[in-house]
Design a protein around this motif. Structure first.
Motif, PDB file in Angstrom:
ATOM      1  N   PRO A 129       0.875  -1.595   0.139  1.00 29.79           N
ATOM      2  CA  PRO A 129      -0.314   0.361  -0.396  1.00 29.79           C
ATOM      3  C   PRO A 129       1.160   1.097   0.070  1.00 29.79           C
ATOM      4  O   PRO A 129       1.620   1.101   0.494  1.00 29.79           O
ATOM      5  N   ALA A 173       3.037   2.322   2.746  1.00 32.06           N
ATOM      6  CA  ALA A 173       3.634   1.278   3.964  1.00 32.06           C
ATOM      7  C   ALA A 173       5.004   1.414   2.281  1.00 32.06           C
ATOM      8  O   ALA A 173       5.954   0.671   3.133  1.00 32.06           O
ATOM      9  N   ARG A 174       5.055   1.092   1.358  1.00 29.84           N
ATOM     10  CA  ARG A 174       5.798   1.268   0.542  1.00 29.84           C
ATOM     11  C   ARG A 174       6.605   2.652   1.016  1.00 29.84           C
ATOM     12  O   ARG A 174       7.985   2.208   0.800  1.00 29.84           O
ATOM     13  N   TYR A 218      -1.337   2.655  12.368  1.00 35.03           N
ATOM     14  CA  TYR A 218      -1.754   1.631  11.293  1.00 35.03           C
ATOM     15  C   TYR A 218      -3.465   1.547  11.310  1.00 35.03           C
ATOM     16  O   TYR A 218      -4.115   1.672  12.271  1.00 35.03           O
ATOM     17  N   GLY A 263      -3.193  -6.259   3.014  1.00 37.81           N
ATOM     18  CA  GLY A 263      -2.990  -4.747   2.963  1.00 37.81           C
ATOM     19  C   GLY A 263      -1.259  -4.861   2.857  1.00 37.81           C
ATOM     20  O   GLY A 263      -0.137  -5.303   2.541  1.00 37.81           O
ATOM     21  N   CYS A 264      -0.893  -5.536   4.182  1.00 30.76           N
ATOM     22  CA  CYS A 264       0.995  -5.238   4.229  1.00 30.76           C
ATOM     23  C   CYS A 264       0.830  -6.332   5.502  1.00 30.76           C
ATOM     24  O   CYS A 264      -0.030  -5.588   6.372  1.00 30.76           O
ATOM     25  N   ARG A 319      -4.037  -2.071   6.695  1.00 30.82           N
ATOM     26  CA  ARG A 319      -4.363  -2.442   5.351  1.00 30.82           C
ATOM     27  C   ARG A 319      -3.454  -0.703   4.374  1.00 30.82           C
ATOM     28  O   ARG A 319      -2.693  -1.363   3.491  1.00 30.82           O
ATOM     29  N   ASP A 320      -2.981  -0.457   5.768  1.00 33.59           N
ATOM     30  CA  ASP A 320      -1.865   0.843   5.342  1.00 33.59           C
ATOM     31  C   ASP A 320      -0.997   1.027   6.436  1.00 33.59           C
ATOM     32  O   ASP A 320      -2.097   0.826   7.224  1.00 33.59           O
ATOM     33  N   GLN A 324       0.706   4.852   8.329  1.00 34.38           N
ATOM     34  CA  GLN A 324       1.197   5.995   7.615  1.00 34.38           C
ATOM     35  C   GLN A 324       2.847   6.486   8.681  1.00 34.38           C
ATOM     36  O   GLN A 324       2.312   6.282   9.759  1.00 34.38           O
TER      37      GLN A 324
END
Length: 155
Positions: free
Chosen positions: A34, A37-38, A90, A123-124, A140-141, A143
């Motif tokens: 996501p 996360a990327r 998260y 997601g991750c 899901r993602d 930040q």
């Protein structure tokens, strides 16, 4: 950890931290992560041990919202290395495990060794290895936000 080696051997020296296998694998999976996360996983400072934004040596300060769909994990700086704290938010949390080395420690896992973020069907997954245990979240993602702090122990 699937790719980060926390006990690598370099010549006669053992116990070396080596994220090289993860870093070489990351380009092939980063598109499946996501966006938040990327961005965090592929930040060039993330695994640079000399960088002020390397996660190594941060200390887990707080876990908020455990068991909920939204969680925050706060990490405190190490004044000898960092000048910022790290807060990771998260969203869409579907898995959360704290695995302390000693059950009496709770969330006191000590300093971060390294972490690994991988794609997951939800997601991750984010696994954070510390000296005294491991924290793993599936979401899901996420930040990640670095925030300025004052280091009182710097001279």
């Amino acid at each position: 950890m699937e790719y980060v080696n926390l006990d690598a051997q370099v010549g006669d020296l053992s116990g070396v931290l080596d994220p090289a296998r993860y870093l070489s694998h990351l380009p092939s999976v980063s598109g499946d992560l996501p966006p938040g996360a990327r961005a965090f996983a592929t930040d060039t400072d993330h695994y640079d041990f000399r960088s002020r934004r390397c996660v190594k040596d941060l200390t887990l300060r707080a876990v908020r919202g455990a068991g909920g769909e939204e969680m925050e994990v706060e990490f405190q700086h190490n004044c000898w290395k960092h000048d910022q704290d790290l807060l990771i938010r998260y969203v869409g949390v579907s898995g959360f495990v704290i695995d302390p080395v000693d059950e009496d420690r709770g969330t006191d896992l000590g300093a971060v060794i390294l972490d690994e973020i991988l794609p997951h069907r939800d997601g991750c997954s984010h696994e954070i290895a510390c000296w005294d245990g491991t924290l793993t979240l599936v979401c899901r993602d996420l930040q990640a936000t670095w925030t300025e702090t004052i280091c009182s122990s710097k001279s």
